[in-house]
Write an enzyme that holds these catalytic residues in place. Structure first.
Site, PDB file in Angstrom:
ATOM      1  CG  ASP A  10     -14.084 -11.388   5.946  1.00 37.52           C
ATOM      2  OD1 ASP A  10     -13.247 -11.724   6.701  1.00 37.52           O
ATOM      3  OD2 ASP A  10     -13.650 -10.805   5.170  1.00 37.52           O
ATOM      4  CE1 TYR A  56      -8.365  -5.321   1.760  1.00 32.46           C
ATOM      5  CE2 TYR A  56      -8.562  -6.548   4.003  1.00 32.46           C
ATOM      6  CZ  TYR A  56      -7.840  -6.032   2.874  1.00 32.46           C
ATOM      7  OH  TYR A  56      -6.675  -6.615   2.495  1.00 32.46           O
ATOM      8  CE1 TYR A  66      -3.843  -2.102   0.494  1.00 30.56           C
ATOM      9  CE2 TYR A  66      -2.664  -3.007   2.539  1.00 30.56           C
ATOM     10  CZ  TYR A  66      -3.692  -3.211   1.408  1.00 30.56           C
ATOM     11  OH  TYR A  66      -4.722  -4.348   1.658  1.00 30.56           O
ATOM     12  CE  LYS A 122      -6.200  -8.655   9.226  1.00 33.85           C
ATOM     13  NZ  LYS A 122      -7.118  -8.275   8.427  1.00 33.85           N
TER      14      LYS A 122
HETATM   15  C1  PLP Z   1      -7.355  -8.631   6.856  1.00 39.23           C
HETATM   16  C2  PLP Z   1      -8.486  -9.203   6.153  1.00 39.23           C
HETATM   17  C3  PLP Z   1      -8.618  -9.900   5.269  1.00 39.23           C
HETATM   18  C4  PLP Z   1      -7.542 -10.669   4.577  1.00 39.23           C
HETATM   19  O1  PLP Z   1      -6.505 -11.350   5.347  1.00 39.23           O
HETATM   20  P1  PLP Z   1      -5.281 -11.617   4.792  1.00 39.23           P
HETATM   21  O2  PLP Z   1      -4.724 -12.554   5.821  1.00 39.23           O
HETATM   22  O3  PLP Z   1      -4.587 -10.214   5.020  1.00 39.23           O
HETATM   23  O4  PLP Z   1      -5.185 -12.289   3.590  1.00 39.23           O
HETATM   24  C5  PLP Z   1      -9.926 -10.436   4.871  1.00 39.23           C
HETATM   25  N1  PLP Z   1     -10.828  -9.983   5.552  1.00 39.23           N
HETATM   26  C6  PLP Z   1     -11.078  -9.009   6.518  1.00 39.23           C
HETATM   27  C7  PLP Z   1     -12.164  -8.434   7.175  1.00 39.23           C
HETATM   28  C8  PLP Z   1      -9.729  -8.492   6.863  1.00 39.23           C
HETATM   29  O5  PLP Z   1      -9.826  -7.714   7.806  1.00 39.23           O
END
Ligand code: PLP
Length: 395
Positions: A219, A132, A6, A246
């Site tokens: 997600d 996102y 980024y 994460k």
């Molecule tokens: C960080 C994130 C992702 C992507 O995860 P990566 O391990 O960076 O590929 C997907 N969805 C959400 C909501 C996120 O915050």
């Protein structure tokens, strides 16, 4: 040469070089910093946690990785059993991958193939404005990022709506027989600007998905493991597919899980080889990641992290709600996330260096100054982060 994320490499400030890290602290050669963003929101137990480090070391003494094609191992079996028990409802089938983005891709693939396997293909995805979901192409496509719209303008089969029940109902009225899934970051949209919205939206989404047989996907790569003040938002409204990432491994090794319920799994379970899920990341179920995740979940439960997060939320509200400045549009707090949104992104230019000088690592983006702290943070450390934010506006 490292190509950083980024960043316009031509204009980038040199990054701070970390030589050691422990607890909530990052150490450079000449400064000690409280990490107010938990290394992109994942480092919930803090750095160099002795139990996590030991769990990884112990597994490394046996083997670091074996593929899951034709092979399996104890840590991945234990983690899938643990997640089935730890997660709400009948979210029992864990598909592992190496990152959140891939975990989202897997969920979207499951949703498409679910209807293909049932013999009634449905092409569309309903997603949120400012969403996102990661940086791989399909995940970006269902995300709502302006840069992506500019570079790739044809997004025919994704509909974006605001987090309003009326918009949800309108979208269902129009597209209900074409939607394979509704995909959301529940309650808290992270990278889209720490936007917080009400549970009533998700409850209505669940009702509409049930009514029209559409899969609901959460997600929870960012929100999972307590960030919103709930263990999982899925504890409040149950999705059909849940994506974790994460904090899953406490941030120690990249890993993700796409967890499906029985209804989804059953649509793949048949005598027809074409009904199988054709996906398999090389590092899925990595043994070191599974060992870290198991230990992380054990600590999360044993140390009553939910109580820690409630305390973080109470302190955050006490310190930050009501803090006002003509440049500030809104201050919002949810669980372990606090966001100060300004009207003009220029008003945050220089804040990262200002915070560095005061012993806080912060990384504002666009018009958002925020904290997503490790849950082991102490009150004085948390207050120091907020004092630094306030000092910036009081200069
Ligand atoms: C960080 C994130 C992702 C992507 O995860 P990566 O391990 O960076 O590929 C997907 N969805 C959400 C909501 C996120 O915050």
């Amino acid at each position: 040469m490292i190509w950083y994320p980024y960043q316009q490499m031509k204009k980038m400030d040199p990054p701070y070089k970390i030589v050691d890290a422990q607890g909530v602290y990052l150490h450079t050669e000449d400064q000690t910093l409280i990490d107010s963003v938990s290394s992109w929101w994942c480092m919930i137990h803090g750095y160099k946690h002795p139990e996590l480090t030991a769990a990884i070391q112990a597994q490394a003494g046996k083997f670091c990785h074996v593929m899951l094609g034709g092979l399996t191992h104890q840590p991945v079996e234990d983690l899938s059993n643990k997640l089935a028990e730890f997660l709400p409802g009948d979210l029992d089938y864990c598909f592992f991958s190496d990152s959140g983005s891939v975990g989202v891709e897997v969920a979207l693939k499951m949703a498409v193939q679910y209807y293909v396997n049932l013999g009634t293909p449905r092409p569309m995805v309903l997603a949120l404005e400012h969403a996102y979901h990661g940086d791989t192409f399909r995940a970006m496509e269902v995300g709502d990022d302006e840069d992506y719209h500019l570079a790739f303008p044809n997004k025919r089969d994704v509909v974006h709506i605001p987090t309003e029940i009326s918009a949800l109902e309108e979208a269902f009225a129009q597209y209900h027989d074409q939607l394979n899934c509704v995909l959301v970051e529940p309650l808290l949209q992270g990278a889209g600007g720490m936007r917080m919205y009400d549970i009533s939206f998700l409850k209505r989404a669940r009702e509409l998905c049930d009514e029209y047989g559409v899969l609901l996907i959460f997600d929870e790569v960012a929100t999972g493991f307590g960030r919103t003040g709930n263990r999982f938002v899925a504890d409040l409204v149950l999705p059909d597919i849940l994506v974790l990432g994460k904090a899953l491994t406490g941030g120690y090794i990249g890993h993700a899980a796409t967890v499906a319920n029985h209804k989804v799994y059953d649509a793949f379970y048949s005598d027809d080889p074409n009904h199988a899920l054709m996906h398999g990341p090389t590092f899925m179920g990595n043994a070191l990641a599974c060992a870290a995740a198991l230990k992380g979940i054990e600590i999360f439960e044993r140390e009553d992290y939910m109580a820690k997060i409630q305390k973080i939320e109470a302190i955050s509200k006490r310190e930050m709600l009501g803090f006002a400045d003509p440049r500030i549009k809104e201050v919002r707090v949810m669980g372990g996330c606090t966001c100060v949104e300004v009207y003009d992104p220029k008003d945050l230019a220089g804040f990262q260096e200002f915070a560095y000088q005061r012993g806080v690592f912060s990384r504002p983006f666009l018009s958002y100054m925020y904290s997503m702290v490790p849950y082991i943070i102490q009150e004085d450390e948390l207050v120091k982060i907020f004092d630094t934010m306030k000092a910036w506006f009081r200069r």
